[in-house]
Design a protein around this motif. Sequence first.
Motif, mmCIF file in Angstrom:
data_model
loop_
_atom_site.group_PDB
_atom_site.id
_atom_site.type_symbol
_atom_site.label_atom_id
_atom_site.label_comp_id
_atom_site.label_asym_id
_atom_site.label_seq_id
_atom_site.Cartn_x
_atom_site.Cartn_y
_atom_site.Cartn_z
ATOM 1 N N PHE B 13 0.831 -1.190 0.000
ATOM 2 C CA PHE B 13 0.000 0.000 0.000
ATOM 3 C C PHE B 13 0.877 1.256 0.000
ATOM 4 C CE2 PHE B 13 -2.152 3.368 2.342
ATOM 5 C CZ PHE B 13 -3.318 3.484 1.614
ATOM 6 N N TRP B 14 1.873 1.209 0.851
ATOM 7 C CA TRP B 14 2.757 2.364 1.012
ATOM 8 C C TRP B 14 3.473 2.653 -0.309
ATOM 9 C CZ3 TRP B 14 8.121 3.044 0.843
ATOM 10 C CH2 TRP B 14 8.570 4.254 1.355
ATOM 11 N N CYS B 15 3.886 1.559 -0.961
ATOM 12 C CA CYS B 15 4.633 1.737 -2.194
ATOM 13 C C CYS B 15 3.774 2.373 -3.282
ATOM 14 C CB CYS B 15 5.157 0.380 -2.706
ATOM 15 S SG CYS B 15 6.580 -0.161 -1.762
ATOM 16 N N SER B 16 2.547 1.909 -3.369
ATOM 17 C CA SER B 16 1.702 2.419 -4.441
ATOM 18 C C SER B 16 1.414 3.904 -4.210
ATOM 19 C CB SER B 16 0.399 1.626 -4.533
ATOM 20 O OG SER B 16 -0.434 1.982 -3.456
ATOM 21 N N ASN B 17 1.470 4.337 -2.944
ATOM 22 C CA ASN B 17 1.275 5.761 -2.665
ATOM 23 C C ASN B 17 2.599 6.433 -2.321
ATOM 24 O OD1 ASN B 17 -1.801 6.461 -2.462
ATOM 25 N ND2 ASN B 17 -1.491 4.355 -1.781
ATOM 26 N N ALA B 18 3.652 5.801 -2.701
ATOM 27 C CA ALA B 18 4.964 6.241 -2.233
ATOM 28 C C ALA B 18 5.195 7.720 -2.544
ATOM 29 C CB ALA B 18 6.052 5.411 -2.891
ATOM 30 N N GLN B 19 5.667 8.407 -1.540
ATOM 31 C CA GLN B 19 6.012 9.800 -1.767
ATOM 32 C C GLN B 19 7.365 9.879 -2.445
ATOM 33 O OE1 GLN B 19 5.796 12.286 1.619
ATOM 34 N NE2 GLN B 19 3.566 12.289 1.641
ATOM 35 N N GLN B 20 7.423 10.745 -3.421
ATOM 36 C CA GLN B 20 8.715 11.035 -4.025
ATOM 37 C C GLN B 20 9.429 12.083 -3.172
ATOM 38 O OE1 GLN B 20 7.954 12.338 -8.011
ATOM 39 N NE2 GLN B 20 6.743 10.517 -8.513
ATOM 40 N N ASN B 21 10.734 12.127 -3.287
ATOM 41 C CA ASN B 21 11.479 13.199 -2.629
ATOM 42 C C ASN B 21 11.403 14.439 -3.519
ATOM 43 O OD1 ASN B 21 13.222 14.998 -1.532
ATOM 44 N ND2 ASN B 21 15.073 13.740 -1.808
ATOM 45 N N LEU B 22 10.427 15.269 -3.271
ATOM 46 C CA LEU B 22 10.216 16.466 -4.098
ATOM 47 C C LEU B 22 10.820 17.712 -3.466
ATOM 48 C CD1 LEU B 22 6.570 15.753 -5.285
ATOM 49 C CD2 LEU B 22 8.747 15.241 -6.435
ATOM 50 N N VAL B 23 11.085 17.633 -2.138
ATOM 51 C CA VAL B 23 11.733 18.770 -1.461
ATOM 52 C C VAL B 23 13.066 19.095 -2.129
ATOM 53 C CG1 VAL B 23 12.919 19.364 0.678
ATOM 54 C CG2 VAL B 23 10.559 18.534 0.762
ATOM 55 N N GLN B 24 13.679 18.069 -2.712
ATOM 56 C CA GLN B 24 14.984 18.294 -3.349
ATOM 57 C C GLN B 24 14.917 19.318 -4.491
ATOM 58 O OE1 GLN B 24 16.482 15.002 -5.833
ATOM 59 N NE2 GLN B 24 14.470 14.046 -5.636
ATOM 60 N N TYR B 25 13.700 19.464 -5.071
ATOM 61 C CA TYR B 25 13.581 20.387 -6.208
ATOM 62 C C TYR B 25 13.243 21.819 -5.783
ATOM 63 C CZ TYR B 25 13.439 15.989 -8.729
ATOM 64 O OH TYR B 25 13.732 14.753 -9.213
ATOM 65 N N VAL B 26 12.965 21.977 -4.497
ATOM 66 C CA VAL B 26 12.588 23.320 -4.027
ATOM 67 C C VAL B 26 13.845 24.148 -3.775
ATOM 68 C CG1 VAL B 26 11.482 24.645 -2.194
ATOM 69 C CG2 VAL B 26 10.429 22.510 -3.006
ATOM 70 N N LYS B 27 13.938 25.270 -4.436
ATOM 71 C CA LYS B 27 15.080 26.167 -4.248
ATOM 72 C C LYS B 27 14.570 27.528 -3.786
ATOM 73 C CE LYS B 27 17.735 22.927 -5.926
ATOM 74 N NZ LYS B 27 18.458 22.080 -4.961
ATOM 75 N N PRO B 28 14.443 27.714 -2.478
ATOM 76 C CA PRO B 28 13.898 28.979 -1.984
ATOM 77 C C PRO B 28 14.734 30.185 -2.401
ATOM 78 C CG PRO B 28 13.852 27.323 -0.251
ATOM 79 C CD PRO B 28 14.655 26.760 -1.392
ATOM 80 N N ILE B 29 15.949 29.934 -2.869
ATOM 81 C CA ILE B 29 16.787 31.065 -3.284
ATOM 82 C C ILE B 29 16.265 31.700 -4.575
ATOM 83 C CG2 ILE B 29 18.508 29.970 -4.795
ATOM 84 C CD1 ILE B 29 19.380 32.075 -1.691
ATOM 85 N N GLU B 135 26.122 28.827 2.055
ATOM 86 C CA GLU B 135 24.712 29.069 2.343
ATOM 87 C C GLU B 135 23.872 27.936 1.754
ATOM 88 O OE1 GLU B 135 23.014 32.269 0.118
ATOM 89 O OE2 GLU B 135 21.788 32.961 1.799
ATOM 90 N N THR B 136 22.903 27.462 2.502
ATOM 91 C CA THR B 136 21.972 26.445 2.021
ATOM 92 C C THR B 136 20.564 26.901 2.319
ATOM 93 O OG1 THR B 136 23.560 24.717 2.577
ATOM 94 C CG2 THR B 136 21.272 24.017 2.230
ATOM 95 N N ALA B 137 19.733 26.952 1.278
ATOM 96 C CA ALA B 137 18.328 27.303 1.495
ATOM 97 C C ALA B 137 17.471 26.174 0.959
ATOM 98 C CB ALA B 137 17.988 28.621 0.800
ATOM 99 N N GLU B 138 16.741 25.522 1.862
ATOM 100 C CA GLU B 138 15.852 24.438 1.463
ATOM 101 C C GLU B 138 14.460 24.733 1.989
ATOM 102 O OE1 GLU B 138 17.481 20.875 3.117
ATOM 103 O OE2 GLU B 138 19.392 21.052 2.023
ATOM 104 N N ALA B 139 13.499 23.973 1.528
ATOM 105 C CA ALA B 139 12.161 24.117 2.105
ATOM 106 C C ALA B 139 12.243 23.756 3.583
ATOM 107 C CB ALA B 139 11.183 23.193 1.395
ATOM 108 N N GLY B 140 11.950 24.702 4.446
ATOM 109 C CA GLY B 140 11.943 24.421 5.890
ATOM 110 C C GLY B 140 13.294 24.438 6.557
ATOM 111 N N TYR B 141 14.327 24.838 5.849
ATOM 112 C CA TYR B 141 15.661 24.826 6.454
ATOM 113 C C TYR B 141 16.547 25.857 5.780
ATOM 114 C CZ TYR B 141 20.328 23.110 7.757
ATOM 115 O OH TYR B 141 21.616 23.013 8.225
ATOM 116 N N TYR B 142 17.264 26.604 6.593
ATOM 117 C CA TYR B 142 18.215 27.577 6.056
ATOM 118 C C TYR B 142 19.496 27.502 6.885
ATOM 119 C CZ TYR B 142 20.422 31.978 4.743
ATOM 120 O OH TYR B 142 21.321 32.921 4.305
ATOM 121 N N LYS B 143 20.619 27.579 6.194
ATOM 122 C CA LYS B 143 21.911 27.496 6.883
ATOM 123 C C LYS B 143 22.861 28.494 6.250
ATOM 124 C CE LYS B 143 24.644 23.909 5.977
ATOM 125 N NZ LYS B 143 25.278 22.569 6.041
#
Lengths: 761, 761
Positions: B13-29, B135-143
Amino acid sequence: MKKIFLSVLFLSFWCSNAQQNLVQYVKPIIGTEKMGHTYPGATVPFGAVQLSPETDTISYEQNGKYNGEVYKYCAGYRYEDKTIVGFSHTHLSGTGHSDLGDFLIMPTQGKLQLNPGTASNPKSGYRSAFSHANETAEAGYYKVKLDDENILAEMTATTRVGMHQYTFQKSDESHIILDLMAGIYNYNDKNVWTYVRVVNDTLVTGYRQTNGWARTKTVYFAMTFSKPFTQYGQKNYETKQTYRGFWGKFNQTKNFPEIAGKQIRMYFDFKTDEAEKIKIKFAISPVSQENALQNMREEIKDWDFDKVKNQAQAIWNKELNKIKITAPDDIKVNFYTAMYHTFINPTVYTDVNSEYKGLDQGTHKADGFTNYSTFSLWDTYRALHPFFNIIQPSRNNDMVKSMLAHYDQSSLHMLPIWSHYANDNWCMPGYHSVSVIADAIIKGVYNGDQNEALKACVATAKHRDYEGIGYYMDLGYIPAEKSGISVSNTLEYAYDDWCIAQLAKKLNQTEIYNEFIKRSENWRNNFDPKTGFMKPKLADGTFKKEFDALSTNGQGFIEGNSWNYSFFAPHNPEALINLMGGKKLFASRLDTLFTMHLPDSFFAETEDITREGIIGGYVHGNEPAHHVAYFYNWTDQPWKTQAQVRKILNMQYKPAPDGLGGNDDCGQMSAWYIFSSLGFYPVAPGSDQYSLGSPLVNKAELTLENGKTFTVEAIKQSPKNVYVQKVLLDGKPVTDLFINHSAITNGSKVTFYMGPKPKMK
Amino acid sequence: MKKIFLSVLFLSFWCSNAQQNLVQYVKPIIGTEKMGHTYPGATVPFGAVQLSPETDTISYEQNGKYNGEVYKYCAGYRYEDKTIVGFSHTHLSGTGHSDLGDFLIMPTQGKLQLNPGTASNPKSGYRSAFSHANETAEAGYYKVKLDDENILAEMTATTRVGMHQYTFQKSDESHIILDLMAGIYNYNDKNVWTYVRVVNDTLVTGYRQTNGWARTKTVYFAMTFSKPFTQYGQKNYETKQTYRGFWGKFNQTKNFPEIAGKQIRMYFDFKTDEAEKIKIKFAISPVSQENALQNMREEIKDWDFDKVKNQAQAIWNKELNKIKITAPDDIKVNFYTAMYHTFINPTVYTDVNSEYKGLDQGTHKADGFTNYSTFSLWDTYRALHPFFNIIQPSRNNDMVKSMLAHYDQSSLHMLPIWSHYANDNWCMPGYHSVSVIADAIIKGVYNGDQNEALKACVATAKHRDYEGIGYYMDLGYIPAEKSGISVSNTLEYAYDDWCIAQLAKKLNQTEIYNEFIKRSENWRNNFDPKTGFMKPKLADGTFKKEFDALSTNGQGFIEGNSWNYSFFAPHNPEALINLMGGKKLFASRLDTLFTMHLPDSFFAETEDITREGIIGGYVHGNEPAHHVAYFYNWTDQPWKTQAQVRKILNMQYKPAPDGLGGNDDCGQMSAWYIFSSLGFYPVAPGSDQYSLGSPLVNKAELTLENGKTFTVEAIKQSPKNVYVQKVLLDGKPVTDLFINHSAITNGSKVTFYMGPKPKMK
């Protein structure tokens, strides 16, 4: 038959408890001239609203410099003035520092003038001339004719709501002004923020935030008119029009219903018929506009001004009837006006839903008590709170709870010094909350956790960073180099510490008792045996060389000189007498205090003492020596207490606008009057003893909350028969000139036998 | 066996609804350089806290004059800058007006410097140089590494709490500064009041009250440190030391735990070991310090920074997975960053206990909904809220409820124009709340009382005093003499009125429908048939003579010229086409718009348009023409919609810091990107139709709240194959280039067949 019988019974019961009309003796105008600093307007006992006229509210700080007028206008109104600028809703009673005056309302007719005008040319603004001939000030009711406007202004109040009634002439141009710039002791940046919502054509709500004596103060309001206004508007006196937002989309000066800024005056227009009355209900809240509205709706449900006035006066009459005296009318006027003034402060600082703003600027719920503010404790610990322990114990219980809530909310972990609208203004020396708390517990008035209360007292007294307490704890005194009021503080801390010791003793906290009974002896450290005066002491242990026992400046004292403060050991007069060389020398020093002639220079250096306010060198208008007249009781010449007390009663309290010799100080002066005219005084609150003086009344019946009646009778009392010949307590002789608090609560009777000459011991 | 079976089932079940890692594509910069006005810091979807670095917070108004830098710093951070002055907790995303930047925190080491320093000499204050390499800017995280301090700064957030983590070097002089003077778009009297309580050596609470774009704004806070500070202090930048109260009893600049004033900077001192991390939880509330504390305690229970970061990114990932696309990585970056930017505003404006501050400045309880603020409706009614109706219907339902609560609290009886922290800043024309409300109701998203909602829309639209509505109602247009933006307002009111008519029709309110469908034709009144342009009209009914169709100044428009605004009849393109001379002429006008060459003078007169932000004369960076590329669909040349949309997608959105051609405007630009890249667009919200364009993705699956999946597939889609050859809806041909909302909610599949050349009709 049965019904009739019951009715008769009820009637008979009612008759035996019949209330006298005592409101008739209350003259709120007393103290409004010269030094009293009282206000003449309408309030109910301990009311949150004090709706009273302002004769000067434009005493702005001039370019950051002190405006000398500020001190005179602590209560907003001075009897000497000829013009009224409006009526505002919050006032201090009898203080020596100015603040409040929130929400000034003024009715006008004709061309709208949205500025206050000047006293010399009141017609240049909305200010109006008035005369005392057209003025009535009663308990719960104030009336004045505004001559320039030909408008009759009347006002009354409930606890949280002021009610206005303005009788206009026929006009298409009648206005009611709400000046949100006005305030008592104003200066350029005192108004921090103002917010107003015109909800509809009869209801307006909002708040006013100021940075004054109360540093972070917000008062919320809800205001409703008996008749819809035809239009309204405002003038925003901030001139800057910038690109901050898009308010330009509205004409902010006219009919914009959501108004915000720092300098705003509003007007509401009406068309009025001849003699038409427009009424306003104006409620305040420390918490929210919504609470203000709820306060209004619950306290005044309709538009019957006379009903509200009659209710207010009935409440006053009920409170005043707690003491029924037999005395000549002028004494009744002094007595019941004093009683009126004692029942003004502290003020209720809780909404009808029990919410209030705490010292932490958060909203709190008063759980099972009413929260109070306006604690002028340096003044009121002496006689006002002791008076409440007799005649308002439930309220004093709540006041102690309010002080402990303040402590709980204090990030400093300190009991209040001068609690003021969810702030502490830190005014005056000592930490006299502990006196009020100890006295309430020792007299059985406080029903909360006594050990928690003691903890708060101890924590406050050990706050090393506060006002030299660290030095005091380490050295036993505060070095003069470290504080301008080093002696006042040391003496008062020592007395407060004695209160903590008494409380600790009662709670069997031996360790705390030992620590604080030792600290309570610290007053000795400022006593200079060579001169017999309390003197500032330097860090090296020597007394400061430059010293003037008469001066009130730079001598280590505040509101007092060494002559007055040198008697400040109320908790240990025996030791003080010994240090001063024994009873005889001590009595002669007291004689000197009451008879010396002060040079003019003495008056030049202080703004709060006048020649009228003193007897010899004894300054009754300030508090530090309030107990001193009773100190003759500790010598072999107690009749001098009797003579001096009667002298003070007669000289310092008169049934006239200038009848108070000094600031009433939130009721402390008045409480002194009541105690002393009843023949006894709490020399050292925290003790359950009262020292006997010379009653001014012929008889007094005190109806207590426990249902008992304590009676004082003064046989043969007269202006000449001021000397006590004999005292009986419930028929048994009192030989030591003291009675205990239990005598009062048990409903005893004290009978003084008076005569024209001292009864030598 | 059973256990294993269940696990396998779950896994499958989990696999068929598996979430992709999409946060990787978010560039808040993206959008932080040049015109985007986005911020790179940490926030969660619709979070009340936006914890982000400031590169310039000292853009004070200079002597009341406008500081041009203010516009550039709407989001506090500019990629071009070389220094960071600190990290604050509230930010607008993509706006063209500045505000917020509350509670600036900065870690430093060595000698304490309580001033921000300058960009040219950051070492002169607490400001620090930084480089994008660190500098790192991610969704929900900044460094970021603060170079001057050699401190690593990291931050993440929950909805109402910002979490900081600072890695210090070994030092006895480590500091954390809380600058309560800092703010975005600061000027001398913006700070109205600040109150701070140092509760204990790890907890500080208080509030900050400002008079900015939000005229009466207070943000409460609670701040706690992972390690006790050794001491703290403050500097009060108000220099006046007067006799207002007795604060002199304390050293207010050091270790005074109750701080109040207008200009305060605080510091907290620590001793740190090498690489020691000090963490801060910083919660905000619109209501009270107590609520801020409750928000903190409920949202972050411990000190695990990585856990909070991971949670934040998991939440983002869940939201992003609502749309799974097949596309090249650079398009995925654009797409998911756009999706990230659409899920930032409006922001949650409710505490965890459901309390919020209303427009009436009172505390309200959100009963069964989450209250939102920051409604940039002139921008977001176009595509952002329609996007929410598809992918965030529950939230949009709550947003409509928030708008209606705003209406209920408005003494003006108006729906929000630009709702902003319990204020309306009245920014931009129209009353586009009605578009959002009508669209939500017509699309079945709003579950409240629809007739009450209609009433609020009608009342708002009949507010004669607001922005020319009275003239508009009487004359059918707003005379140019009466408003600088008379044409924008008339055109936008007409569209909004059409929305009201659609809503009334749905609710069978025939009278309202008739009234408003008539009003919706008013756009015609500004159309000049002689020139084919929308033009300002004078009170006498003639068009204003001086006219420049290119100019954005003084022509009756805002954020647009007549060339762009002349196409503003999104609700009636057929009529507009007729007025403009038929489909062919209309299409050629569109061609001209997209191809003309603008003179340099065009750019000189506006600060919000650059050459990068336009295509011909079409200004994508501003909103009024956002629907215009889709207008070819109403002509015989729909392939030009397809070409233009793809051109805009490619030219105006790039995966780089300067990738946005204009202000993101609280997500409107990003919502345009998402719709257009999915191949359809809501030309007239309030209609349930979407106009088809040219998908940029190869495939997209939209998971809806109702459990269904709407699929878009673009067969043979490629950068060259931008032209639609054929469209199938669930296998059936779509001939009219529209799909209905029900196709989406029913979980249909739209298949585009793409090719390199236009498919002629």
